[in-house]
Design an enzyme around this catalytic site. Structure first.
Site, PDB file in Angstrom:
ATOM      1  N   GLN A 117     -20.366  -8.512   3.106  1.00  0.00           N
ATOM      2  CA  GLN A 117     -19.264  -8.132   2.618  1.00  0.00           C
ATOM      3  C   GLN A 117     -18.462  -7.256   3.610  1.00  0.00           C
ATOM      4  O   GLN A 117     -17.892  -6.467   3.116  1.00  0.00           O
ATOM      5  CB  GLN A 117     -19.542  -7.294   1.246  1.00  0.00           C
ATOM      6  N   LYS A 166     -18.276   3.330   4.410  1.00  0.00           N
ATOM      7  CA  LYS A 166     -18.964   4.064   3.481  1.00  0.00           C
ATOM      8  C   LYS A 166     -19.395   5.384   4.058  1.00  0.00           C
ATOM      9  O   LYS A 166     -19.673   6.478   3.301  1.00  0.00           O
ATOM     10  CB  LYS A 166     -20.155   3.134   3.213  1.00  0.00           C
ATOM     11  N   MET A 479       7.119 -25.982 -15.089  1.00  0.00           N
ATOM     12  CA  MET A 479       8.253 -25.993 -14.163  1.00  0.00           C
ATOM     13  C   MET A 479       7.865 -27.100 -13.173  1.00  0.00           C
ATOM     14  O   MET A 479       8.870 -27.627 -12.687  1.00  0.00           O
ATOM     15  CB  MET A 479       8.320 -24.620 -13.449  1.00  0.00           C
TER      16      MET A 479
END
Length: 566
Positions: A117, A166, A479
């Site tokens: 991550q 972190k 649209m």
């Protein structure tokens, strides 16, 4: 006496409290878990709203910011959590919305290793933020957040991203808060040139056919009263951009309608007949100008703008007044003469009558077809609260709602303007309602856009947020389908939707809901949905005419005065 040390995570929360943060919209994960752990001790001082997706978090922060004028705040973790913010960051940048996003990041020794991550969110977000920074040490966290809040709000507002590793969240250091009042090489408020004020007033005082274009800059500067004083003294008609709606009441005698691709007929046509165009806090977006080569060539142009990069970017002006428009207007008002422009304004009302006969009557009071979007807005106007906030998604319903909704007070319209983000409305309405608890929030969505963030009904359920959701369902991406009809020979490629049972879906989230498909039941259904006595969430699904189009319309590449009524 030994000074107490605080973890970086606790410093994050304490700094936000010093910045008077009321709500944090977020979604936890591994890299931001220390910050969430620290937040646990402060939930009596700041509220965290657990959204169902990171994109929902940032849109909710945007809605909160737009409804309150304060800075919206959101938390996400690293990697996919951070990248899910990109759409919201881009939306906030182009629509000048002040938000601060705090993302977790892998520990500093893992940066650049493709750790689990890990994503380089700093480089990814540079094009879509006003400012961003990666913090590697706990001692830099407080200063970075203070600086981020200052930059997000001052001058032209915008989004800031602060990425905290972190290990910095775990580190301990001393904490001392000093509110940021200055950032080196950041000059958010240009000095107003007095000579330009005088030059502009001369043009205004001698003009015979002037037109004012009002944008969101007036709202962001809290300059609604100054703007009203200016136009009432000069007697100049006012047209609004999409994001400028609400800067002036819809029923003001000088208001002549909305500009743009699906705006009103008169202000678009007469833009190319005025002799003076005064743009206040707007950026001459392509949806407003149409073909720039044919835009207001006969007119002198005055541009009041806080951001120097927007001046002469799309449309060359004769006089630019750089600065906060609240101050610029205050300085300009004493120099302009008290005037009226009755003959000129009559031209607007003549063309308005033409639009009413050709478009508006059929939109609001249809006879030979199914329920129209316009008549839904007509009943909403009748039963809404006076200070209701309109939050719209993107598409046909957005244009119709913006055209027909009665804007009765400031900060009453929230939509995605420049980026046109489908899925914006539902989470933005959550943030808006939390920010403006005493005001009714009406969320108008299409069946396409709502399904992009429909999971945020879970946020409404968990927090008991009384948003009124009006879902206009035509089983199309409306649209795009309109364009396919008009410009691609009705080749409806991949725009028809097979939808779920929205009523059952809303009920699963404990949201009271109803579906209406017959005109004779529409009024009572809208009244029930907007019940002023009951502060609870409600979803009203209205089955509308399947192939209804939005007019007027300026075809892409056309001039503003080539706007079509049919």
């Amino acid at each position: 006496m030994e000074k107490r040390l605080f973890s970086g995570s606790e410093i994050v929360i304490k700094t936000l409290l010093y910045e008077n943060v009321e709500y944090i919209f977020g979604y936890p994960g591994g890299a931001i878990m220390p910050i969430y752990d620290a937040l646990h001790n402060y939930l009596n001082l700041v509220s965290h709203i657990l959204m169902r997706h990171e994109q929902g978090s940032i849109h909710a922060a945007q809605g909160y910011a737009r409804a309150t004028g304060k800075i919206g705040v959101c938390f996400t973790t690293s990697g996919p959590g951070a990248t899910n913010l990109i759409t919201g960051l881009a939306d906030a940048l182009i629509d000048s919305t002040p938000i601060v996003c705090i993302t977790g990041q892998v520990s500093s020794h893992l940066l650049g290793t493709d750790a689990f991550q890990e994503t380089n969110i700093i480089d990814i977000s540079i094009p879509v933020t006003k400012w961003n920074i990666q913090v590697l040490k706990a001692k830099d966290i407080c200063e970075s957040i203070q600086k981020g809040f200052f930059i997000a709000k001052k001058g032209r507002p915008g989004p800031v991203l602060i990425d905290i590793t972190k290990d910095a969240q775990f580190q301990k250091t001393e904490f001392q808060y000093n509110r940021c009042e200055y950032v080196k090489n950041f000059h958010p408020y240009p000095c107003i040139n007095k000579e330009k004020i005088r030059e502009a007033s001369d043009l205004i005082n001698t003009s015979k056919k002037p037109l004012v274009l009002v944008g969101q800059g007036v709202i962001l500067a809290h300059a609604e009263e100054e703007f009203k004083m200016f136009i009432e003294k000069t007697g100049i008609p006012v047209a609004s951009t999409l994001l400028g709606l609400g800067a002036l009441k819809s029923n003001h005698h000088l208001y002549v309608g909305m500009l743009g691709m699906h705006g009103n007929y008169a202000p678009n046509v007469l833009t190319n007949q005025c002799d003076l165009l005064i743009a206040v806090g707007m950026r001459f977006d392509d949806r407003v100008t149409g073909d720039v080569k044919k835009y207001a060539k006969q007119a002198k142009i005055i541009h009041l703008e806080i951001d120097p990069s927007e001046v002469n970017k799309n449309i060359l002006c004769n006089i630019s007044i750089l600065g906060d428009c609240k101050i610029s207007l205050k300085k300009l008002i004493p120099y302009v003469k008290k005037k009226t422009h009755e003959k000129w304004i009559q031209k607007f009302f003549y063309l308005k009558k033409k639009e009413e006969n050709t478009v508006i009557k059929e939109d609001l009071n249809p006879v030979k077809k199914g329920i129209t979007m316009g008549e839904v807005i007509k009943w909403i106007n009748l039963y809404k609260q006076e200070k209701a906030i309109l939050v719209t998604d993107v598409g046909q319903h957005q244009m119709v709602a913006s055209r027909y909704f009665d804007f009765t007070c400031k900060k009453s319209q929230i939509t995605s303007g420049g980026l046109g983000t489908m899925g914006f409305a539902l989470p933005a309405s959550i943030g808006a309602k939390l920010g403006a608890k005493k005001r009714q929030v009406i969320c108008i969505v299409g069946d396409g856009g709502i399904q992009m963030t429909i999971q945020e009904m879970g946020t409404i359920l968990q927090n008991n947020i009384p948003v009124k959701i009006i879902l206009l369902n035509n089983n199309f991406l409306g649209m795009v389908r309109q364009w396919q009809q008009l410009f691609f020979d009705k080749r409806y490629s991949c725009t028809e939707l097979v939808n779920p049972n929205f009523v059952k879906l809303a009920n699963a989230y404990n949201i009271e809901s109803e579906r209406v498909s017959k005109r004779e039941k529409l009024e009572i259904s809208v009244k029930r949905a907007l019940n002023k006595e009951e502060e609870k969430a409600f979803l009203l699904e209205v089955v509308i005419e399947k192939e209804d189009n939005v007019f007027p319309m300026i075809p892409v590449g056309s001039a503003v005065d080539e706007i079509r009524l049919t």
